[in-house]
Design a protein around this motif. Sequence first.
Motif, PDB file in Angstrom:
ATOM      1  N   ALA A   1       0.836  -1.206   0.000  1.00 29.96           N
ATOM      2  CA  ALA A   1       0.000   0.000   0.000  1.00 29.96           C
ATOM      3  C   ALA A   1       0.870   1.256   0.000  1.00 29.96           C
ATOM      4  O   ALA A   1       0.567   2.227  -0.705  1.00 29.96           O
ATOM      5  CB  ALA A   1      -0.937  -0.005   1.207  1.00 29.96           C
ATOM      6  N   ARG A   2       1.962   1.235   0.747  1.00 24.96           N
ATOM      7  CA  ARG A   2       2.870   2.387   0.761  1.00 24.96           C
ATOM      8  C   ARG A   2       3.523   2.597  -0.595  1.00 24.96           C
ATOM      9  O   ARG A   2       3.633   3.734  -1.075  1.00 24.96           O
ATOM     10  CB  ARG A   2       3.942   2.203   1.830  1.00 24.96           C
ATOM     11  CG  ARG A   2       3.429   2.388   3.224  1.00 24.96           C
ATOM     12  CD  ARG A   2       4.530   2.264   4.247  1.00 24.96           C
ATOM     13  NE  ARG A   2       3.975   2.337   5.574  1.00 24.96           N
ATOM     14  CZ  ARG A   2       4.290   1.503   6.544  1.00 24.96           C
ATOM     15  NH1 ARG A   2       5.183   0.563   6.357  1.00 24.96           N
ATOM     16  NH2 ARG A   2       3.729   1.633   7.727  1.00 24.96           N
ATOM     17  N   VAL A   3       3.959   1.517  -1.224  1.00 20.81           N
ATOM     18  CA  VAL A   3       4.581   1.627  -2.541  1.00 20.81           C
ATOM     19  C   VAL A   3       3.569   2.153  -3.554  1.00 20.81           C
ATOM     20  O   VAL A   3       3.888   3.034  -4.359  1.00 20.81           O
ATOM     21  CB  VAL A   3       5.159   0.265  -2.990  1.00 20.81           C
ATOM     22  CG1 VAL A   3       5.595   0.298  -4.440  1.00 20.81           C
ATOM     23  CG2 VAL A   3       6.323  -0.135  -2.099  1.00 20.81           C
ATOM     24  N   LEU A   4       2.349   1.640  -3.525  1.00 15.72           N
ATOM     25  CA  LEU A   4       1.321   2.115  -4.449  1.00 15.72           C
ATOM     26  C   LEU A   4       0.986   3.581  -4.203  1.00 15.72           C
ATOM     27  O   LEU A   4       0.784   4.347  -5.151  1.00 15.72           O
ATOM     28  CB  LEU A   4       0.056   1.259  -4.338  1.00 15.72           C
ATOM     29  CG  LEU A   4       0.149  -0.127  -4.958  1.00 15.72           C
ATOM     30  CD1 LEU A   4      -1.103  -0.936  -4.646  1.00 15.72           C
ATOM     31  CD2 LEU A   4       0.368  -0.039  -6.452  1.00 15.72           C
ATOM     32  N   TRP A   5       0.945   3.995  -2.946  1.00 12.90           N
ATOM     33  CA  TRP A   5       0.647   5.391  -2.642  1.00 12.90           C
ATOM     34  C   TRP A   5       1.733   6.306  -3.195  1.00 12.90           C
ATOM     35  O   TRP A   5       1.451   7.332  -3.805  1.00 12.90           O
ATOM     36  CB  TRP A   5       0.494   5.567  -1.137  1.00 12.90           C
ATOM     37  CG  TRP A   5       0.192   6.975  -0.747  1.00 12.90           C
ATOM     38  CD1 TRP A   5       1.044   7.859  -0.144  1.00 12.90           C
ATOM     39  CD2 TRP A   5      -1.031   7.676  -0.952  1.00 12.90           C
ATOM     40  NE1 TRP A   5       0.419   9.056   0.051  1.00 12.90           N
ATOM     41  CE2 TRP A   5      -0.861   8.984  -0.436  1.00 12.90           C
ATOM     42  CE3 TRP A   5      -2.252   7.340  -1.511  1.00 12.90           C
ATOM     43  CZ2 TRP A   5      -1.866   9.936  -0.485  1.00 12.90           C
ATOM     44  CZ3 TRP A   5      -3.251   8.295  -1.554  1.00 12.90           C
ATOM     45  CH2 TRP A   5      -3.048   9.566  -1.047  1.00 12.90           C
ATOM     46  N   ARG A   6       2.994   5.934  -2.985  1.00 13.16           N
ATOM     47  CA  ARG A   6       4.097   6.739  -3.523  1.00 13.16           C
ATOM     48  C   ARG A   6       4.064   6.752  -5.042  1.00 13.16           C
ATOM     49  O   ARG A   6       4.308   7.779  -5.674  1.00 13.16           O
ATOM     50  CB  ARG A   6       5.442   6.196  -3.042  1.00 13.16           C
ATOM     51  CG  ARG A   6       5.778   6.571  -1.623  1.00 13.16           C
ATOM     52  CD  ARG A   6       7.231   6.298  -1.303  1.00 13.16           C
ATOM     53  NE  ARG A   6       7.700   4.993  -1.717  1.00 13.16           N
ATOM     54  CZ  ARG A   6       7.822   3.938  -0.924  1.00 13.16           C
ATOM     55  NH1 ARG A   6       7.517   4.033   0.347  1.00 13.16           N
ATOM     56  NH2 ARG A   6       8.264   2.783  -1.395  1.00 13.16           N
ATOM     57  N   ALA A   7       3.763   5.606  -5.644  1.00 16.19           N
ATOM     58  CA  ALA A   7       3.727   5.525  -7.105  1.00 16.19           C
ATOM     59  C   ALA A   7       2.571   6.347  -7.679  1.00 16.19           C
ATOM     60  O   ALA A   7       2.719   6.965  -8.734  1.00 16.19           O
ATOM     61  CB  ALA A   7       3.609   4.067  -7.548  1.00 16.19           C
TER      62      ALA A   7
END
Length: 85
Positions: A15-21
């Motif tokens: 979820a953190r990676v998707l949010w940053r992306a």
Amino acid sequence: MKRIALLWNIVKGDARVLWRALRAPERPVWLVPATALVALYALDPFNLAMPLAGIVDDGIIVPLVMHLMVRCLPAHLREGTLRRA
């Protein structure tokens, strides 16, 4: 119980990676619609007919699709090394 904690840590990381992306200007074109579809699927109001099956279904499919989306991201977005302009 350890497996659930491990799954939760993976989902939080994805979820953190998707949010940053999603916030990156060089994100892939498919990322916004795919994320919207996963969110709509997770919030699907039609789980009223079979509430337990719907919860189990969401608990399996949503994390798997999120992980697949992270794996399909370009390497610089996946690793968190976003290029700043």
